[in-house]
Design an enzyme around this catalytic site. Structure first.
Site, PDB file in Angstrom:
ATOM      1  CE1 TYR A 148      -3.779   2.365   0.372  1.00 14.24           C
ATOM      2  CE2 TYR A 148      -2.729   3.125   2.396  1.00 14.24           C
ATOM      3  CZ  TYR A 148      -3.705   3.275   1.422  1.00 14.24           C
ATOM      4  OH  TYR A 148      -4.595   4.322   1.498  1.00 14.24           O
ATOM      5  CE1 TYR A 162       0.691  10.765 -18.642  1.00 16.19           C
ATOM      6  CE2 TYR A 162       2.093   9.448 -17.196  1.00 16.19           C
ATOM      7  CZ  TYR A 162       1.302   9.556 -18.333  1.00 16.19           C
ATOM      8  OH  TYR A 162       1.130   8.465 -19.164  1.00 16.19           O
TER       9      TYR A 162
END
Length: 330
Positions: A148, A162
């Site tokens: 996680y 990005y």
């Protein structure tokens, strides 16, 4: 004027369903997406006939295609409790990595702003207290919780990549322990675990000596912080949580008082890599978003308790029956 369109992944989950409510209230057309591994259609049943809502049963780790325009994407698809991500570790990693990659690609194609749901778990078992956004964390990548923690750390990294490489309009919310109605009773998190035990007349289980701390943020406050972050212009991570800290032992005693039960508090060994301290430094949220929590824990817990108390009796005794074994082979 056409309504703004927003995709919310993890829409049938606890927090995702509340976000659907909020953005419909803000006058947007909401596309909710969930594969229902941990989410429940019960959380969005009240929206099914709403003309400004549509639901898509889909796994974001496969190609995501949304016809038409998109203005915003909220990526909240992920198991969020230890009982889930320890049972479905591979899917947890995939939704943080492949799922995030798919949604960043969709956002780039649609020229949509995207906010990803990170977590306080990126700080691991912190050596800095309270935790601020400049702290890099103390995480074991090979420990049981690493599936996680590292999935969320990768999520942050690829989101910033990005932003920098493709100039994508991105936001990162580091979410601290959130609670409120629609939490899953048997998901293993502290609040539903304690309330469930109290309602069943069982002793409350505290792991370790109970000195470890958590900071609980009511869902309405959390949603407001997320909304402000999405509508702002800050691209780096921001802590969204409540800085009021309490030990697990003291919190268990609060639950006994809240529920009017007379159960004892029993102690069991502490799970591996369980964080000893958890408290957000929200200076950045205050400065950039003009946000801080408003709901006192006493009020928020009363609302949460009333929600759980109203559940059908069989929900109290139902184990988490999902067949994780087959899914875990994928």
């Amino acid at each position: 004027m056409d309504k703004k369109r927003i995709l919310i992944t993890g829409a049938a989950g606890f927090l995702g369903s509340h976000l659907c409510d909020r953005f419909i209230k803000e006058g947007m057309y909401v596309i909710g997406m969930d594969n229902l591994i941990t989410g429940s259609l019960n959380n969005i049943e009240h929206l099914r006939s709403n003309v400004d809502f549509e639901f898509r049963h889909h796994d974001v780790t496969t190609f995501v295609d949304i016809p038409g325009t998109l203005d915003y994407v909220l990526h909240f698809a992920s198991p969020a409790s230890p009982i889930d991500y320890l049972k479905i570790p591979i899917q947890t990693l995939k939704v943080g990595a492949i799922g995030t990659h798919n949604l960043l690609g969709l956002s780039k194609d649609k020229n949509a702003r995207i906010l990803v749901a990170s977590t306080s778990e990126v700080y691991g078992d912190p050596l800095v207290h309270p935790q601020n956004e400049e702290y890099y964390g103390n995480v074991s990548p090979v420990g049981p919780r690493g599936v996680y923690d590292e999935a969320k750390r990768f999520m942050e990294s690829i989101t910033m990549a990005y932003h920098r490489f493709h100039d994508l309009d991105t936001r990162i919310a580091r979410i601290f322990n959130t609670y409120g109605p629609r939490m899953r009773l048997n998901d293993g998190r502290v609040i539903p675990a304690f309330i469930g035990q109290a309602l069943r007349g069982e002793d409350l289980t505290v792991f370790g000596d109970g000195s470890q701390t958590r900071s609980f943020c009511y869902v309405d406050d959390q949603v407001e912080g997320i909304y402000r972050l999405l509508m702002g212009d800050y691209h780096y991570p921001v802590n969204i949580g409540n800085p009021t800290e309490i030990s697990i032992k003291d919190f268990a005693e609060e639950i006994v008082k809240l529920t009017g039960s007379h159960q004892k508090i029993v102690y069991k060994p502490l799970p591996k890599d369980d964080p000893q301290q958890r408290r957000p430094d929200i200076s950045k949220a205050k400065e950039i978003l003009q946000w801080e929590p408003k709901v006192d824990r006493e009020i928020g817990m009363q609302r949460t308790y009333e929600y759980f108390k109203a559940l059908p009796t069989d929900e109290l005794y139902k184990k988490d029956h999902r067949d994780f074994a087959d899914r875990n082979k994928k």
